[in-house]
Design an enzyme around this catalytic site. Sequence first.
Site, short mmCIF file in Angstrom:
data_model
loop_
_atom_site.label_atom_id
_atom_site.label_comp_id
_atom_site.label_asym_id
_atom_site.label_seq_id
_atom_site.Cartn_x
_atom_site.Cartn_y
_atom_site.Cartn_z
N ASP A 1 0.95 -1.27 0.01
CA ASP A 1 0.03 0.12 0.00
C ASP A 1 0.88 1.27 0.01
O ASP A 1 1.92 1.33 0.61
CB ASP A 1 -0.78 -0.02 1.23
CG ASP A 1 -1.86 1.05 1.41
OD1 ASP A 1 -2.79 1.34 0.42
OD2 ASP A 1 -1.70 2.06 2.41
N GLU B 1 11.18 2.15 -11.65
CA GLU B 1 12.24 2.03 -10.83
C GLU B 1 11.95 0.90 -9.70
O GLU B 1 12.61 0.06 -9.26
CB GLU B 1 12.32 3.28 -10.16
CG GLU B 1 12.86 4.28 -10.83
CD GLU B 1 14.45 4.08 -10.93
OE1 GLU B 1 14.82 3.66 -10.32
OE2 GLU B 1 14.61 4.90 -12.11
C1 GLC Z 1 -3.96 3.28 -0.25
C2 GLC Z 1 -5.46 2.54 0.05
C3 GLC Z 1 -6.29 3.21 0.43
C4 GLC Z 1 -6.30 3.88 1.68
C5 GLC Z 1 -4.86 4.54 1.85
C6 GLC Z 1 -4.30 4.93 2.94
O1 GLC Z 1 -4.32 4.15 -1.20
O2 GLC Z 1 -5.69 1.72 -1.21
O3 GLC Z 1 -7.83 2.87 0.33
O4 GLC Z 1 -7.00 4.79 2.03
O5 GLC Z 1 -3.79 3.74 1.21
O6 GLC Z 1 -4.00 3.68 3.72
#
Ligand code: GLC
Length: 525
Positions: free
Chosen positions: A201, A280
């Site tokens: 993420d 990258e």
């Molecule tokens: C990413 C996730 C999103 C979340 C963000 C913060 O973008 O896909 O849903 O709100 O990270 O964790």
Amino acid sequence: MNARQGWPAHPIIYQIYPRSFQDTNGTGEGDLKGVLRRLDHVAWLGADAIWLSPFFRSPLCDGGYDVADAMDVDPHFGTLEDFDAVVARAHTLGLKVMIDQVFNHTSDQHEWFARSLARDPKFEDFYVWVDPKPDGAPPSNWIGYFGSPAWRWHPQRAQYCLHQFLPCQPGLNHRNPEVHEQLERITRFWRERGVDGFRYDAVTSFYFDPDFRDNPPAEAAQARIPGPANNPFTMQRHAFDMLPEDCAAFIEKFRGWAGDDAYLIGEINDGPTSIETLREFTSDGRLDAGYVVDLAERGLIGEVIADVVQRMGSPGKLIWWLSSHDQPRQVSRVGDGSPRDARMLAALTLALPGPVLLYQGEELGMPQADLAREVLQDPFDRSFWPDPPGRDGARTPFPWDDGVNLGFSTVPPWLPVMRPPDGPASVQSESDTSVLAFYRKAIALRRDLGLGGAGIEVITAYETLFAARLTDNQGGDCVLVVNLGDAPVDIPVSVGDGTTVALSSAAQPSGTQIDARSTLWLQQA
Ligand code: GLC
């Protein structure tokens, strides 16, 4: 086959948002037992893998992307044993299992944060704590993705703490080796439970300028990060709050923790240069692939598709997707929410070479739900009302059948259920002409034709048309033609003898024109 054990080279990954997939215990929210119950649908559709959005312990301020314990299942979703059962069943069905690793930040309810706030020596530097400027102002002008200043004042430490998302999501300090020891433990924990891959993420936000220099304004339109214009985040050039000079090398460490047999992808959101940054992140020893928000946020027009194709270099590392839990559903964003538009988009996504992400409900042609203010749960949507970015409208429960709450739950669900135009899954699976039937056919054909591993050369691209040659696949070249316009147009290649229509999202074409709002796959012997 991929170098990663048992993974296809260019997988079709089906994203499950567990809270909205299937409720089995009458809470109105989906759970892991629900995922278990419905995995057959995903295998039947023809996906190679599932990606499960977070189910970890969480106060669910940000739908679970605010993790309070990354090595446990939140009671909303079930137990670790339920997770093990999902993995076992997925593997029996031939599906790989991918989960999120939310390593940019935690919830402020995480034990690490409580101890950091209390200056427990072991955790004191787990987060990004900075003294105020002499006048009490925060260390920089940085603005978080959700549109508020990226610094939260904590009187307990008389310091600011960085958060690039919600104030309740303090950012981890990746320059502290002890933080990385903990993240390694988390990665190994899930690998030992049978997980085959990870989605990292917000991976472009882990590192930033150590001196916290101010971001400059985004003067030129092209310097603007894609995103809603009413979000001040788009008004800065994110020169200092993302990826400093060491860029993506750190991801080699993550690869080491996950192992060479794991398939790793990342969310790359680095503004106008995300595609170059993705290169990258996906060089040798790093991620297998990544995805950017360009197609979703810059507008799905021929020129943008061509720009992404041309800038990505050789295909395989850029993941194609159109909808997710973070974006309004494309069938309503670029279309009218009709089955016709859903089929057009399906045939576009599934022709493009490289990995593909499908978001639950996309295969049913689920339109974006237009939700009233009172039912919105997402803080991002709520704070931008009446012009919300539309995340909750893409998170409404999966419609399984025509029973109570469309088969999702026996009680009123956490977000309203919406019946797609072609009906719920049980109805669509009985029909040859439904959006679901079309997705299933296109997935099978993509595999038969070897389109996942094809090369791609743009033939022509303008606002309402995109055409490309898909080369080096089984059975000769294919031509992809997408007509995003409202009138039929000439197919921009000769369609003489020896050309066959492999797939059409509209009626079988006769002659040399492609229907309005439709996609064709032509095969040229
Ligand atoms: C990413 C996730 C999103 C979340 C963000 C913060 O973008 O896909 O849903 O709100 O990270 O964790």
